[in-house]
Design an enzyme around this catalytic site. Structure first.
Site, PDB file in Angstrom:
ATOM      1  CD  GLU A   3      -0.798  -0.155   3.795  1.00 25.10           C
ATOM      2  OE1 GLU A   3      -1.572   0.678   4.234  1.00 25.10           O
ATOM      3  OE2 GLU A   3      -0.565  -1.266   4.322  1.00 25.10           O
ATOM      4  CE  LYS A  28       7.344   5.360   5.292  1.00 22.53           C
ATOM      5  NZ  LYS A  28       7.378   6.790   5.537  1.00 22.53           N
ATOM      6  CG  ASP A  37       5.928  12.702   2.977  1.00 22.06           C
ATOM      7  OD1 ASP A  37       6.247  12.471   4.158  1.00 22.06           O
ATOM      8  OD2 ASP A  37       6.572  13.449   2.225  1.00 22.06           O
ATOM      9  CE1 TYR A  96      -0.085   3.824   9.341  1.00 15.64           C
ATOM     10  CE2 TYR A  96      -0.773   5.447   7.730  1.00 15.64           C
ATOM     11  CZ  TYR A  96      -0.009   5.096   8.831  1.00 15.64           C
ATOM     12  OH  TYR A  96       0.812   6.009   9.414  1.00 15.64           O
ATOM     13  CE  LYS A 130      11.981   7.002   2.416  1.00 14.71           C
ATOM     14  NZ  LYS A 130      11.166   7.977   3.155  1.00 14.71           N
ATOM     15  CB  CYS A 189      12.776  48.032  -5.053  1.00 14.85           C
ATOM     16  SG  CYS A 189      11.415  47.442  -6.053  1.00 14.85           S
ATOM     17  CB  CYS A 224      10.096  51.567  -7.083  1.00 12.79           C
ATOM     18  SG  CYS A 224      10.529  51.071  -5.401  1.00 12.79           S
ATOM     19  CB  CYS A 235      10.498  46.976  -2.299  1.00 11.68           C
ATOM     20  SG  CYS A 235      10.031  48.603  -2.866  1.00 11.68           S
ATOM     21  CB  CYS A 293       7.243  49.929  -5.074  1.00 14.53           C
ATOM     22  SG  CYS A 293       7.843  48.523  -6.037  1.00 14.53           S
TER      23      CYS A 293
END
Ligand code: IVH
Length: 738
Positions: A127, A129, A131, A239, A327, A434, A437, A458, A464
């Site tokens: 089945e 796994k 995460d 499970y 895995k 920035c 601007c 910024c 801006c």
């Protein structure tokens, strides 16, 4: 933050008050980081030292003790943490297999162990796994009584209230035949769609960054406020099990299916097999499905099927001998960095992006990958420690890099191939101004940790263009002012042609009709020119497109006029103040009722500077971050000017909590479930509350109405079982309109 270590006697009262406030703010912030964001920013020792100093000051100056003092709580210990639960049966981890040979070994070990039982035909389950993070759910006589995290395997945390908000977890087991007591175990996880939605919501308010669905699910489960957990729409697959008063079935496969009968979600990809080939075939099949599942999995788990044989084979060093996790290899690809660009977000964050030579990884083409911030590019984390290898390795334009799709969603750079670095590649210099601007871009100092924020921002705010245009898009967007016809493209056009620079300008557009029309016409001209050029046509005459845009313009102006009296909560949200999302905006609207009242308090706080709590009321669900953001917003003259010109154009409605006898829903408890198509969840909630209803996250016998949209699951089922009134979205709107 540093602690002022002076003798207490040397303090004046004013100094003591200021110090108490400073420590109070720092401690509250640390609590939030620890409990709500699951991201502690200071060490326990620093926390303890601050708490001790705070308490000492309170003892020396009892009259300065704040009504919301933090000292009732134990220093250093979780302030409102979760109590501990010792697992009756430990929650173990799994042995790992990385190759097909490892799987062959596992099956061989089983055969050898049961060698003497000649006739035994060993079967195994395979089945996905998942995460996520495991949880143990205790049911007594079919009723969910306690839920815990895995913790260290022996002792976890009691997160019952939070687990109750997960719709995949039944409050009562369905069917019959369950053991008197059983601990169902499984994985809590967040779907990728939910993760992306949460990230978008957070980005919209300049909120925290979420790394991946797993960590976010973990943070969501450790919330003090279960309604926050509920809003994250976590999921659960069953499970396994821990303590049980009787075996749920004779085999693993049947046991898990019985969990399905009892109302749990179980993986549809679990199979039973008797040979290595079949197991590996299932592994390949699941690996192929991986990218289309909508949630992260990181391998396939094989378990010996027969429970009696599981017991005989037993455990070794904290792992069952009878199970193994095969895995998946991480999907990786090699490519080169063509450029590093900086994008400026609505709240001014400078976000670096690597432009890559396009490369396929696990079925998708990756061309861009976020570089997070300047430390990340330099190869260090927020503590200055190397993140790629033992030494800080930076990322340069021209570099060959190995990318990986972490958890199958977000591509990231895992390695720089230094041997292939071009001789002329130079370290990337992160801009301190920035790029849009030219304003200084700075890293905010976190007062408490004394550390700089990893993100450079910024400081230009509304001067801006990048921030201004993003703010305007947000202002007009659906969840905010909801101005039909003012989507991304039109906002950009109006902004770039200089017709709309601030939100107030939107409302005077109709007085500049000719210019607006010209801008739209020019765009159409340009678009059709491009189309013709692409099709290889030679343009003979210029059609007058201007006339055709009349109708569209009238519609747009009408839509704008239609929003001159917005609901207060939408208006507050539309202002785009940092940390003020839809939910907070609704709470603020309820708290202040009018924009004038909010403005007054904001200005007062900006003028007072110091103690926010003296100015702002104490409101459930609103913390210092929001008050600070409001103070800062009103502390900026430009924002106040922009707000005032906007208020010359629009008049937000007073927020009235009508617990009126006239509304049918007043006083009722309402639960929303499934997808709503006409309202966002935030709107639905605000609407119900405006009408005097209470909105709950889960269905109980106290629920009066369940509003169920498409995709509604267990809440709908529960409502039906309990005989609660169920409405669809239209019926709800109809009822609310009465
Ligand atoms: S069985 C005694 N089945 O993997 C064995 N675990 O490395 C109990 N996990 O902590 C675990 N999907 O969080 C099992 N289908 C699955 C799983 C699974 C994910 C996680 C679980 C556990 C970890 C063990």
């Amino acid at each position: 933050m540093t602690i002022d270590e002076r003798d207490i006697e040397d303090y004046s009262e004013a100094e003591a008050r200021a110090e108490i406030d400073r420590l109070h703010a720092a401690l509250s912030r640390a609590d939030r980081a620890y409990f709500e964001q699951d991201a502690p920013e200071i060490t326990d020792a620093e926390y303890d030292a601050m708490k001790r100093r705070y308490q000492t000051l309170e003892i020396a100056f009892p009259e300065l003790k704040r009504p919301d003092s933090l000292s009732g709580k134990v220093a250093g210990a979780p302030v409102e943490g979760f109590s501990k639960v010792r697992h009756a049966v430990p929650m173990l981890s799994l042995a790992k297999a990385y190759t097909d040979e490892d799987v062959v070994d596992f099956i061989e070990r089983a055969r050898r162990f049961f060698e003497r039982d000649k006739d035994l035909k060993l079967a195994f389950t395979a089945e996905p796994k998942i995460d996520g993070l495991s949880a143990s759910l205790r049911y007594e006589n079919g009723v969910f009584v306690q839920g815990a995290t895995r913790g260290d395997g022996a002792v976890g945390e009691d997160i019952t209230a939070n687990l109750r908000t997960i719709t995949d977890i039944p409050h009562k087991l369905a069917g019959a035949g369950w053991p008197a007591t059983i601990e169902i175990r499984g994985e809590v996880y967040m779907t990728m769609a939910e993760f992306e939605a949460l990230k978008a919501r957070s980005a919209a308010v300049g909120g925290q960054e979420y790394v991946n669905p797993r960590n976010t699910a973990a943070g969501s489960l450790r919330q003090k406020d279960p309604s926050i957990t509920a809003s994250r729409n976590l999921k659960f697959f069953a499970y396994a099990w821990g303590y049980t008063s009787a075996d749920p079935a004779p085999t693993q496969f049947e046991a898990v299916h019985r969990f399905g009968d009892w109302g749990f979600k179980i993986s549809p990809y679990m199979v039973r097999a008797t040979s290595v080939d079949e197991l590996i075939a299932q592994y390949r099949k699941i690996e192929e499905l991986r990218s289309s599942l909508g949630y992260d999995i990181d391998g396939v788990v094989y378990k010996l099927d027969d429970l009696e044989l599981q017991r005989r084979w037993g455990f070794s060093s904290g792992e069952p001998r009878w199970a193994v996790a095969h895995k998946f290899p991480a999907e990786q690809a090699t490519t080169t960095v063509r450029a590093i660009d900086i994008q400026v977000g609505r709240t001014g964050t400078l976000a670096p992006v690597a432009r890559l030579a396009p490369v396929g990884v696990g079925g998708v083409v990756v061309e861009n990958v976020t570089l997070h911030n300047e430390d990340y590019i330099a190869g260090i984390d927020s503590n200055g420690l190397p993140i790629r290898g033992d030494e800080p390795i930076d990322i340069r334009v021209g570099d060959t890099v190995v990318i990986q799709r972490a958890g199958d969603v977000i591509p990231q750079i895992v390695r720089v191939v230094l041997e292939k670095r071009p001789a002329d590649a130079v370290p990337y210099v992160f801009p301190h101004t920035c790029p849009v601007c030219g304003s200084p871009a700075t890293r905010e100092l976190n007062e408490k940790t004394g550390k700089e924020d990893s993100r450079r921002r910024c400081t230009g705010e509304l001067i801006c263009p990048a921030q201004a245009v993003e703010q305007l898009k947000h202002f007009a967007s659906r969840g905010a002012m909801d101005i039909e016809g003012l989507g991304t493209e039109n906002v950009e056009l109006l902004f770039n042609s200089g017709l709309v620079r601030t939100a107030a300008d939107i409302f005077t557009l109709k007085h500049r009709r000719a210019e607006v029309q010209a801008a739209f016409a020019a765009r159409r001209e340009e678009q059709s020119r491009q189309r013709d050029a692409a099709a290889g046509k030679v343009r003979t005459a210029t059609r007058s497109v201007a006339e055709r845009s009349f109708e569209g313009l009238d519609k747009l102006f009408a839509a704008i006029d239609g929003r001159r009296e917005p609901e207060l909560d939408r208006f507050i949200f539309a202002l785009g103040i940092r940390h003020i999302g839809e939910t907070t905006a609704a709470v603020l609207a309820k708290t202040f009722s009018t924009i004038a009242a909010l403005r007054d308090k904001g200005l007062e706080a900006a003028a007072a500077g110091g103690n926010l709590h003296e100015v702002f009321p104490s409101v459930n669900g609103i913390g210092d971050t929001v008050w600070e953001a409001l103070r800062d917003f009103f502390g900026n003259e430009r924002n106040v000017v922009a707000l005032d010109s906007l208020l010359a154009q629009v008049t937000p409605k007073e927020y009235v909590v009508t617990v009126s006898a006239t509304s049918e829903v007043a006083g009722k408890t309402v639960v929303f479930t499934g997808t709503l198509e006409k309202l966002t969840r935030g709107e639905a909630k605000a609407m119900a509350e405006r009408l005097g209803a209470k909105v709950a996250g889960s269905v109980s016998k106290n629920t009066d109405i369940v509003v169920a949209g498409p995709g509604a699951g267990s809440k709908l089922k529960q409502a039906q079982e309990l005989g609660i009134m169920v409405l669809d979205e239209d019926q709800w709107l109809e009822m609310a309109a009465k």
